[in-house]
Write a protein that holds these residues in place. Sequence first.
Motif, short mmCIF file in Angstrom:
data_model
loop_
_atom_site.label_atom_id
_atom_site.label_comp_id
_atom_site.label_asym_id
_atom_site.label_seq_id
_atom_site.Cartn_x
_atom_site.Cartn_y
_atom_site.Cartn_z
N ILE A 490 0.85 -1.20 0.00
CA ILE A 490 0.00 0.00 0.00
C ILE A 490 0.88 1.26 0.00
N ARG A 491 1.96 1.22 0.79
CA ARG A 491 2.91 2.34 0.80
C ARG A 491 3.43 2.61 -0.61
N LEU A 492 3.85 1.53 -1.28
CA LEU A 492 4.40 1.68 -2.64
C LEU A 492 3.38 2.27 -3.60
N LEU A 493 2.14 1.80 -3.49
CA LEU A 493 1.08 2.29 -4.38
C LEU A 493 0.79 3.77 -4.15
N LEU A 494 0.82 4.18 -2.87
CA LEU A 494 0.58 5.60 -2.56
C LEU A 494 1.75 6.46 -3.03
N ILE A 495 2.97 5.98 -2.79
CA ILE A 495 4.15 6.75 -3.23
C ILE A 495 4.14 6.87 -4.76
N THR A 496 3.70 5.79 -5.44
CA THR A 496 3.59 5.83 -6.91
C THR A 496 2.61 6.92 -7.34
N LYS A 580 18.72 10.69 -6.28
CA LYS A 580 19.17 11.60 -7.33
C LYS A 580 19.65 10.89 -8.60
N SER A 581 20.15 9.65 -8.41
CA SER A 581 20.78 8.99 -9.55
C SER A 581 19.77 8.38 -10.52
N MET A 582 18.50 8.37 -10.15
CA MET A 582 17.50 7.70 -10.99
C MET A 582 16.36 8.66 -11.31
N SER A 583 15.93 8.73 -12.54
CA SER A 583 14.79 9.61 -12.85
C SER A 583 13.53 8.96 -12.30
N ILE A 584 12.51 9.78 -12.08
CA ILE A 584 11.24 9.27 -11.54
C ILE A 584 10.67 8.20 -12.47
N GLU A 585 10.77 8.47 -13.76
CA GLU A 585 10.24 7.53 -14.76
C GLU A 585 10.94 6.18 -14.66
N GLU A 586 12.29 6.20 -14.55
CA GLU A 586 13.05 4.94 -14.43
C GLU A 586 12.64 4.18 -13.17
N MET A 587 12.52 4.94 -12.08
CA MET A 587 12.21 4.31 -10.80
C MET A 587 10.83 3.66 -10.83
N LEU A 588 9.85 4.41 -11.34
CA LEU A 588 8.49 3.88 -11.38
C LEU A 588 8.39 2.66 -12.30
N SER A 589 9.05 2.72 -13.45
CA SER A 589 8.93 1.59 -14.37
C SER A 589 9.61 0.35 -13.78
N PHE A 590 10.69 0.57 -13.03
CA PHE A 590 11.39 -0.58 -12.43
C PHE A 590 10.55 -1.23 -11.34
N TYR A 591 10.01 -0.41 -10.43
CA TYR A 591 9.30 -0.98 -9.28
C TYR A 591 7.83 -1.28 -9.56
#
Length: 616
Positions: A490-496, A580-591
């Motif tokens: 649920i935390r992950l979904l909200l942060i997303t 800082k090393s990862m763009s939001i888009e990269e992070m979201l698509s990975f997780y």
Amino acid sequence: MSQTQYTEENIRSLDWKEHIRMRPGMYIGKLGDGSSPDDGIYILLKEVIDNCIDEFVMGAGKTIEIRIKDKEVKVRDYGRGIPLGKVVDVVSKMNTGGKYDTRAFKKSVGLNGVGTKAVNALSSYFRVESVRDGKLKTAEFELGELKKDSDLEDSSKRKGTKVIFVPDEGIFKHYKYRTEYVAKMLRNYVYLNPGLTIDFNGEKFYSENGLKDLLEDNMSVDDMLYPVIHLKGDDIEVALTHHKTQYSEEYHSFVNGQNTTQGGTHQAAFRESIVKTIREFYGKNYDASDVRKSIVAAISIKVMEPVFESQTKTKLGSTEMGGDLPTVRTYINDFVKTQLDNYLHKNPEVADKIQRKIMMAEKERKELSGIRKLARERAKKASLHNKKLRDCRVHLGDMKKDQRLDTTLFITEGDSASGSITKSRDVNTQAVFSLRGKPLNSYGMSKKVVYENEEFNLLQAALNIEESIEDLRYNNIVIATDADVDGMHIRLLLITFFLQFFPELIKEGHLYILQTPLFRVRNKKETIYCYSEQERIDAIEKLKPKPEITRFKGLGEISPDEFQHFIGDDMRLDPVMLDKSMSIEEMLSFYMGKNTPDRQEFIINNLKVELDKVEE
């Protein structure tokens, strides 16, 4: 009934340190424990660094060294050193400082000589050393009381000033310095002072291109619609680009080297001048929100004798630049109009990209308007009987910015947890929003989903962030879920959701995870709540021979009477920060994207099997 006598004896004059210790908020804003970037311990550090920066600006000393170990902070500059006869006065006498001599410090940032005195008064230990003309002078204080005033010694050390302090735990409860916040502050200092090196615990910060570096370090090249536009004048510097996917606008603003996180007259003028210049350049009366959608920009100006709206200087109130210059608004408008217009004429391919972006924003806004209207009507009906939100009495916008209380919205799951928090919260400043089951995975979805999904729409309405983060109703948004697999999901979904649609809430440090205790250890006299295995071991040792140990499995198990201990003064929060090393888009698509082999490999490599050794 006798009337109390009001005589001269009733009037008590507080000395400088008593006054600061009695009313610390007047000098450094809120106190806090270090979990928020504007907590007092960072303001103390900033006050000491500001003096070093003023030396650099005067051309003295190109390096500042900072060491933070546990609770002790050391700051060393290689400037001119405090005049040796004034070392004690400068750190312990009000209205003593070099900042009043406007010839020396025309556009300085320091707190009019209050800064280091506030640090001294609010520190359990404070030491200052000044080296000048081959001599060293040292003074030591405890809680602002002078304990040691050494004679002058000969010294072969390089000239400059060194300050060591330990913030007082009596005032800053359970505090700890978070290196991410310190690093962000130091980066801002080097962006604003190209050529300065700051060495923090061995890591060096340096910038050559000022605000251009700030934007490039904060977003990946893949996220930029076009390369950063960087414009510089005598007392002004601006940098801007558009983000390819971000919905919101984002500004970094500074006055005299001060990060004005709440904006002010300069930021308002900057936003206005961008719209004006772009409308005139294309000869079209574009909607301001379409022009500014997805913009990421920074502005820094230098003003003589700036007026801020609060002691901690987070919002500029000045309308004048000072001297014979025009108003802040006119100065910024003229600069942007001339420079940005020139740039767009010389770079037609950038101008073309900006225009296409504006037209796309216009199209999206029109598509959304119908859905918005429906969603608003739904939200209006729902807010009359919004079962999800148990609101508090005071909100962020109700108060002046410098008198703001910390208002908090807890986002909880399930009835039992919501019930416990609702019963034990402070009804004035703490609100609760209850989720029903797991929210939608919003990764890759368009803004439409915020309006079409009832839960997200009501959450957006509760926070009041549809138009802009300026209207945010709560300073802290706290995700309070169980520390089990479902709670983590649920935390992950909200942060997303926040990353996808409102990343500035995270970038500006408003989103947190509530830490709740894993164990309760108690005997007949005392109860200790433990947040880690080590704390449990320490508590058992303290309360031996045979304390009673309880393991909490979920928030619903904790009674309202107990819950108030975890959401009151001793509340422990973990800030949600961006890598800082990862763009939001990269992070979201990975997780949160499709289940990729990369992610499976990551999970397998990082899987930890923890055996529950706790005796039930």
